[in-house]
Design an enzyme around this catalytic site. Structure first.
Site, PDB file in Angstrom:
ATOM      1  N   HIS A 102      71.924  13.983  12.318  1.00  0.00           N
ATOM      2  CA  HIS A 102      71.352  14.465  13.578  1.00  0.00           C
ATOM      3  C   HIS A 102      70.449  13.392  14.156  1.00  0.00           C
ATOM      4  CE1 HIS A 102      68.573  15.550  10.345  1.00  0.00           C
ATOM      5  NE2 HIS A 102      67.587  15.507  11.234  1.00  0.00           N
TER       6      HIS A 102
ATOM      7  N   HIS B 183      62.039  19.668   9.122  1.00  0.00           N
ATOM      8  CA  HIS B 183      63.447  19.342   9.239  1.00  0.00           C
ATOM      9  C   HIS B 183      63.740  18.216   8.256  1.00  0.00           C
ATOM     10  CE1 HIS B 183      62.411  15.836  11.784  1.00  0.00           C
ATOM     11  NE2 HIS B 183      61.470  16.636  12.274  1.00  0.00           N
TER      12      HIS B 183
END
Length: 376
Positions: free
Chosen positions: A62, A298
């Site tokens: 990501h 994250h």
């Protein structure tokens, strides 16, 4: 709950290396309208900062926070690489889940996916599954219903002076959790619980069990029922043998005359005592810290936290006190990310070992400094 479309799953893909794999994932995200073309540079930059490999053959490439403005809409693209892609440090990825998220949406998404992917047997199947089976595996549709036991099913300091109050509270929470129906509630309230001794009581019913779950209520002050002390009631629904593990930990505490540990702990502590071995040694230390990263834990700050933990010999668990309350192995990035930690969430660290104090100090310093991202 996040839904995964078949069109977002690409089976039998191939790539010569990690960069090529990431470029394919990024291209698919762009083609689906999730990101603008430049997002790929953010994905490659993220890998330079820290690996997005989660474990069990799974990677979640990501972008960086700097490229979040390139996200047009939240979504994922899943690529299956049957031959495996070297993801660094002797790590091989067979499935890459490319993520585009505009805000904290990806934390719930990650928590859902990593819950499924933490099952080693499922991860093995992902290597060769068809698109339909891959979707079912990722969405948890081929798994049995989740065993329900977290801090939402535990109440401490309940204002109660009779067992029926505790029975009703436990039965109501189990029904609200989808683990029991009305017949269970009626049956468990009307039946007499079983005294296990040391102030601990147990109740269940053969009727209305929809899923396996455990609920716990602890009275704010002990009271008497038919001449016996009542401190805590544990209520169980069962459709399989998964509650037996909880009852096994409970039995060990009772046999060792250590039930008072359940009567002193907070909800997260009760959960830990009934789901894992919790030592009483002097070198077992706990500390609580608040995550201040703008986008929670994250992959990048999660990796930084796990890297700090791995520098020490002590066994360290992490509990999200604002999440499920279940302790996770601090050495597993997958399990840490699966905690779904957002900004402001409180984490409890339990360290057991000769360097426990040093470990907690290092963890505190790392969290206060933003885990590589600065403090929001």
């Amino acid at each position: 709950m996040f839904q995964l479309d078949l069109q977002a799953i690409h089976t039998g893909a191939d790539a010569q290396n990690k960069e090529e794999a990431i470029r394919k994932v990024a291209a698919a995200l762009a083609a689906a309208g999730n990101v603008s073309e430049g997002y790929v540079e953010g994905m490659l930059a993220r890998e330079q900062q820290t690996s997005t490999f989660l474990g069990n053959g799974i990677a979640i490439p990501h972008g960086t926070t700097d490229t979040r403005d390139m996200v047009l809409k939240t979504g994922v693209q899943v690529f299956q690489f049957p031959q495996g892609i070297a993801w660094g440090e002797d790590q091989t990825a067979y499935v890459a889940i490319g993520i585009a998220a505009k805000s904290d949406e990806h934390l719930a998404l990650l928590r859902q996916l990593t819950h499924v992917l933490s099952d080693d047997s499922v991860a093995e199947q992902l290597k060769s599954a068809s698109a339909e089976d891959l979707r079912a595996l990722l969405m948890g549709e081929k798994q049995s219903a989740e065993f329900k036991f977290d801090t939402s099913l535990i109440a401490v300091d309940v204002a109660a002076s009779d067992l029926m109050t505790l029975q009703a509270l436990n039965a109501g929470r189990l029904q609200a959790a989808g683990a029991a129906d009305a017949s269970f509630v009626a049956s468990v309230i009307s039946a007499a619980p079983l005294s296990l001794g040391q102030g601990i009581w147990l109740s269940d019913s053969q009727q209305g069990n929809l899923n396996s779950a455990v609920a716990v209520s602890r009275a704010a002050a002990p009271f008497q029922h038919e001449g016996e002390a009542v401190n805590m009631l544990i209520t169980v629904t069962a459709v399989d043998d998964r509650p037996l593990e909880v009852l096994g930990y409970l039995s060990d505490l009772l046999l060792k005359q250590k039930a008072e540990r359940l009567l002193k702990a907070d909800a997260a502590g009760v959960l830990a005592l009934l789901t894992s071995e919790v030592d009483e040694q002097a070198d077992v230390l706990t500390a609580e810290f608040t995550i201040r990263n703008e986008h929670g834990l994250h992959a990048r700050p999660g990796t930084a936290l796990v890297s700090i933990i791995k520098q020490f010999n002590s066994d360290i668990t992490v509990t999200n006190l604002d999440g499920s309350g279940k302790p996770a192995n601090g050495r597993s990035l997958m399990k840490v990310v699966a905690l779904g930690v957002k900004k402001g969430h409180r984490l409890r660290f339990t360290a057991s070992g000769e360097d426990a104090s040093q470990a907690l100090s290092a963890i505190e310093e790392a969290i206060n400094s933003g885990l590589g991202e600065g403090v929001a």
